[in-house]
Design a protein around this motif. Structure first.
Motif, PDB file in Angstrom:
ATOM      1  N   TYR A  74      14.381  34.727   3.753  1.00 20.48           N
ATOM      2  CA  TYR A  74      13.366  35.601   3.177  1.00 20.48           C
ATOM      3  C   TYR A  74      12.506  36.225   4.279  1.00 20.48           C
ATOM      4  N   LEU A  75      12.151  35.455   5.308  1.00 21.77           N
ATOM      5  CA  LEU A  75      11.350  35.993   6.402  1.00 21.77           C
ATOM      6  C   LEU A  75      12.110  37.068   7.169  1.00 21.77           C
ATOM      7  N   ARG A  76      13.424  36.865   7.361  1.00 19.69           N
ATOM      8  CA  ARG A  76      14.244  37.897   8.013  1.00 19.69           C
ATOM      9  C   ARG A  76      14.290  39.171   7.160  1.00 19.69           C
ATOM     10  N   ALA A  77      14.380  38.998   5.849  1.00 18.62           N
ATOM     11  CA  ALA A  77      14.395  40.158   4.950  1.00 18.62           C
ATOM     12  C   ALA A  77      13.072  40.915   5.031  1.00 18.62           C
ATOM     13  N   ILE A  78      11.952  40.175   5.094  1.00 21.55           N
ATOM     14  CA  ILE A  78      10.637  40.820   5.184  1.00 21.55           C
ATOM     15  C   ILE A  78      10.530  41.631   6.470  1.00 21.55           C
ATOM     16  N   ALA A  79      10.984  41.049   7.594  1.00 23.14           N
ATOM     17  CA  ALA A  79      10.913  41.763   8.877  1.00 23.14           C
ATOM     18  C   ALA A  79      11.688  43.077   8.814  1.00 23.14           C
ATOM     19  N   LEU A  80      12.873  43.024   8.207  1.00 20.15           N
ATOM     20  CA  LEU A  80      13.694  44.237   8.119  1.00 20.15           C
ATOM     21  C   LEU A  80      13.084  45.242   7.143  1.00 20.15           C
ATOM     22  N   ALA A  81      12.574  44.763   6.001  1.00 16.15           N
ATOM     23  CA  ALA A  81      11.990  45.653   4.997  1.00 16.15           C
ATOM     24  C   ALA A  81      10.722  46.323   5.523  1.00 16.15           C
ATOM     25  N   GLU A  82       9.914  45.569   6.286  1.00 11.20           N
ATOM     26  CA  GLU A  82       8.713  46.170   6.867  1.00 11.20           C
ATOM     27  C   GLU A  82       9.071  47.235   7.903  1.00 11.20           C
ATOM     28  N   LYS A  83      10.141  46.989   8.639  1.00  9.03           N
ATOM     29  CA  LYS A  83      10.583  47.951   9.649  1.00  9.03           C
ATOM     30  C   LYS A  83      10.920  49.305   9.020  1.00  9.03           C
ATOM     31  N   ILE A  84      11.607  49.271   7.863  1.00  7.09           N
ATOM     32  CA  ILE A  84      12.032  50.527   7.220  1.00  7.09           C
ATOM     33  C   ILE A  84      11.115  50.925   6.061  1.00  7.09           C
ATOM     34  N   LYS A  85      10.022  50.159   5.858  1.00  5.71           N
ATOM     35  CA  LYS A  85       9.037  50.441   4.806  1.00  5.71           C
ATOM     36  C   LYS A  85       9.678  50.462   3.415  1.00  5.71           C
ATOM     37  N   ALA A  86      10.574  49.498   3.168  1.00  2.20           N
ATOM     38  CA  ALA A  86      11.254  49.407   1.872  1.00  2.20           C
ATOM     39  C   ALA A  86      10.446  48.484   0.963  1.00  2.20           C
ATOM     40  N   ARG A  87       9.550  49.075   0.180  1.00  8.95           N
ATOM     41  CA  ARG A  87       8.611  48.254  -0.590  1.00  8.95           C
ATOM     42  C   ARG A  87       9.278  47.490  -1.731  1.00  8.95           C
ATOM     43  N   LEU A  88      10.342  48.051  -2.306  1.00  7.98           N
ATOM     44  CA  LEU A  88      11.042  47.310  -3.360  1.00  7.98           C
ATOM     45  C   LEU A  88      11.644  46.027  -2.805  1.00  7.98           C
ATOM     46  N   ARG A  89      12.200  46.101  -1.579  1.00  8.66           N
ATOM     47  CA  ARG A  89      12.782  44.912  -0.959  1.00  8.66           C
ATOM     48  C   ARG A  89      11.700  43.900  -0.574  1.00  8.66           C
ATOM     49  N   LEU A  90      10.537  44.412  -0.099  1.00  6.18           N
ATOM     50  CA  LEU A  90       9.423  43.518   0.214  1.00  6.18           C
ATOM     51  C   LEU A  90       8.963  42.754  -1.019  1.00  6.18           C
ATOM     52  N   ARG A  91       8.949  43.459  -2.162  1.00  5.80           N
ATOM     53  CA  ARG A  91       8.521  42.798  -3.398  1.00  5.80           C
ATOM     54  C   ARG A  91       9.446  41.635  -3.739  1.00  5.80           C
ATOM     55  N   GLU A  92      10.765  41.839  -3.582  1.00  3.07           N
ATOM     56  CA  GLU A  92      11.725  40.748  -3.818  1.00  3.07           C
ATOM     57  C   GLU A  92      11.432  39.561  -2.893  1.00  3.07           C
ATOM     58  N   SER A  93      11.196  39.862  -1.601  1.00  2.00           N
ATOM     59  CA  SER A  93      11.001  38.802  -0.606  1.00  2.00           C
ATOM     60  C   SER A  93       9.730  38.010  -0.892  1.00  2.00           C
ATOM     61  N   TYR A  94       8.633  38.717  -1.234  1.00  2.37           N
ATOM     62  CA  TYR A  94       7.376  38.016  -1.496  1.00  2.37           C
ATOM     63  C   TYR A  94       7.509  37.067  -2.679  1.00  2.37           C
ATOM     64  N   LEU A  95       8.146  37.531  -3.758  1.00  2.00           N
ATOM     65  CA  LEU A  95       8.307  36.668  -4.928  1.00  2.00           C
ATOM     66  C   LEU A  95       9.190  35.473  -4.595  1.00  2.00           C
TER      67      LEU A  95
END
Length: 646
Positions: free
Chosen positions: A256-277
């Motif tokens: 999940y932390l790896r996904a957050i790093a990648l999602a923040e890099k590309i500003k993919a907020r839908l993916r960030l929402r998945e990771s946070y939950l």
């Protein structure tokens, strides 16, 4: 629901042809500017949605003014994608329906199919699943009529996602498998990456986490050649969810932390929402309630702020501001009309300059191509040397594995021991790789025979190592320690496997073990004693099948309690009775028209069908049926079946 395959793009030219009318230079300028606006808007969709929208709106205004429907469709489709990324589904649908109207007016079947697919994606994201299926079905019908394989894969994948959301997982599996097979034929790596992720997600939703991880890992291995960070972030979230389902919270947190790093890099907020939950759930399981609450708050904030009224107002302000700028631009164009006339008069001179420039560029191109060819020749030579090195290493590895196979086979008992007790019998033994993870074992105790078929964890080299250990332990237990009853043999074997693999304290990193069917046949009394660790025994009497189930825990491994008891079953066999013991490899083979598992029920029916044939003929039928079912697909697991006619 999230579409694993993104929107297809409307296929049309952005820079149109230039007419011979009096405003020729103006039209050239407009076409170049529109192409630039489109490229800049497209590149900023994820990184800077507001700027992307600003550029996209100007592109649409210019396209409408030019009265070029093809360019207008591209501009509308671009705006729809921008609004989709920021979560405004109503605006997205509005623009997509405008695109569909233009495609229908132009009689453009291909772009109708693409837009119907895109509308299905929006309905799916908005939770209107039946509407999504309706539009995907319309899209797929047109694409199949046109025969466009890439477009067909796109819609098949999206249909699979809808079926997953509806809980119709087998239909989803079939859609993903069709998409995967098409992309494998086309050798399209990006498509294979997405389809494998979808198949893994299908098993994830069913709660079959090990199967899900098999597909996720295969998809991730392709990731080095895939540049789609948005889908990579989705895959990381899926892998984390699978590990969480297996109770592996450390691995789940890491992914999940790896996904957050990648999602923040590309500003993919839908993916960030998945990771946070997901992280909130991980920390809840780890009893770190502070962190769990923190990430849940982030999830709620991001969910509520994906696209609010304030941002919509800001976008409207941008649109209004752009109209003002557009008017100013029109005024400037009028002022430059005289300059345009001058440009037209100097057209001949420009053509001459252009020809000179083209000659220079042509010469430069020839030079670059020559250098490139020299580099390519050198690279090919280096590649040939590397390939020869790899070939030599592969030959060494295969020689080693072949030798390992001969060593493994030397541990197997002589099949003639079985013939001493049963003159009509067979052993069907087929490794998935060169060396086997299943093995058979006999102990000749004069008046009775102790036999076993064993399915060890893993395939190939790892499985083969476990088979050598299992064979050795069985010999020690029976021949040296003189434990002769099947249930007691399994109990002792479990103890020794746990001790040998350091699994007694459940602190090791391995979970290796084995599933075992073991029996003892007394030749004098015709009594068969049987015990099973997750493996059954089938026997036939008067053409009627009887099943003796084994216990529900394996030998070894840390999934079950350390102290395990195994039940012993006794039956007295008659002349012409048959019995079978086997591993799960035959039933687990994928194949058939729909690429599904053979399954235990079909295997049971097959065993019933071959009753009445001699045992060698039965072995041939089992082999022929297996090859027909598997077809050109890879073998899934090692296979071992032992059959005996009394």
């Amino acid at each position: 629901m999230r579409a694993s395959v993104g929107f297809f793009i409307i296929i049309t030219g952005i820079i149109g042809e230039v007419g011979a009318q009096t405003n020729q230079v103006v039209y050239e300028y407009d076409s170049i500017k529109m192409a630039s606006l489109y490229a800049r808007s497209r590149d900023q969709r994820i990184k800077n949605p507001e700027l992307s929208l600003e550029l996209g709106q100007e592109f649409l205004d210019m396209a409408k003014k030019s009265k070029n429907k093809a360019k207008e469709a591209v501009a509308l489709e671009n705006l729809a994608r921008i609004f989709f990324n920021i979560g405004s589904y109503s605006r997205t649908l509005e623009y997509f329906f405008d695109v569909l109207r233009i495609a229908e007016e132009q009689g453009d079947s291909f772009n109708q199919a693409i837009t119907l697919n895109n509308i299905g994606i929006v309905y799916g994201e908005n939770g209107q699943l039946e509407k999504a299926l309706e539009y995907y079905g319309k899209s797929l019908a047109i694409k199949e009529e046109l025969g466009n394989q890439e477009a067909i894969v796109n819609t098949l994948s999206n249909i699979g996602l809808i079926y997953d959301e509806l809980g119709e997982y087998e239909k989803g599996f079939d859609s993903y498998t069709k998409a995967l097979n098409i992309d494998r034929k086309r050798q399209y790596v990006d498509g294979i990456f997405v389809s494998l992720n979808n198949l893994g997600q299908n098993f994830l939703k069913r709660g079959l986490y090990d199967s899900a991880l098999v597909y996720f890992k295969e998809s991730w291995n392709l990731g080095t050649t895939v540049e789609n960070d948005y889908d990579k972030a989705h895959l990381l979230n899926n892998m984390a969810a699978a590990y969480l389902g297996k109770g592996k919270t450390t691995e789940a947190e890491e992914f999940y932390l790896r996904a957050i790093a990648l999602a923040e890099k590309i500003k993919a907020r839908l993916r960030l929402r998945e990771s946070y939950l997901g992280l909130s759930r991980v920390y809840d399981v780890m009893s770190d309630y502070g962190k769990s609450l923190e990430f849940y708050k982030r999830y709620e904030y991001l969910k509520d702020s994906l696209f609010n009224e304030e941002k919509l107002q800001k976008i409207n302000e941008i649109e209004a501001d752009y109209k003002i700028k557009k008017k100013e631009s029109e005024v400037n164009l009028i002022k430059k009309e005289s300059e345009i006339q001058d440009l037209r008069r100097s057209q001949t001179r420009l053509v001459a300059y252009l020809l000179i420039s083209c000659l220079f560029l042509f010469g430069t191109l020839i030079f670059v191509l020559y250098k490139r060819n020299q580099f390519k020749i050198k690279a090919n030579k280096d590649l040939e040397l590397k390939n020869n090195e790899i070939l030599t290493k592969n030959i060494d590895i295969m020689d080693s594995i072949a030798y390992a196979k001969s060593i493994q086979e030397s541990f197997l008992p002589d099949p003639r021991i079985l013939n001493k007790f049963f003159t009509n019998s067979f052993i069907y033994y087929k490794a998935r790789d060169v060396i086997n993870g299943d093995f058979f074992w006999f102990a000749d105790e004069e008046d009775y025979l102790i036999f076993a078929v064993v399915d060890c964890t893993g395939h190939g080299v790892p499985g083969a190592l476990i088979t050598v250990m299992g064979n050795s332990l069985l010999n020690e237990i029976v021949s040296e320690k003189r434990i002769l009853y099947p249930s007691e043999i399994l109990t002792e074997l479990n103890y020794r496997v746990l001790h040998t693999l350091n699994q007694e304290n459940y602190q090791g990193n391995n979970n290796e073990g084995m599933d075992v069917a073991i029996g003892r046949f007394d030749k004098g009394s015709m009594k068969l004693s049987f015990a099973g660790a997750k493996r059954p025994l089938y026997y036939f009497r008067d053409n009627h099948l009887h099943v003796i189930k084994g216990d529900s825990h394996s030998v070894g491994g840390t999934f079950y309690a350390k102290d395990r008891d195994y039940k012993e079953h006794e039956i007295y066999l008659n002349k012409n009775d048959t019995f079978y013991v086997f591993t799960d490899g035959y039933a687990d083979q994928f194949g058939g028209e729909n690429n599904k598992k053979f399954l235990p029920g079909r295997f049971k029916d097959l065993i019933c069908e071959i009753q009445g044939d001699d045992m060698e003929k039965q072995r041939e039928i089992l082999d022929r049926k297996f090859r027909y079912w598997k077809g050109e697909r890879e073998q899934t697991d090692d296979i071992l079946v032992m059959g005996v006619l009394i």
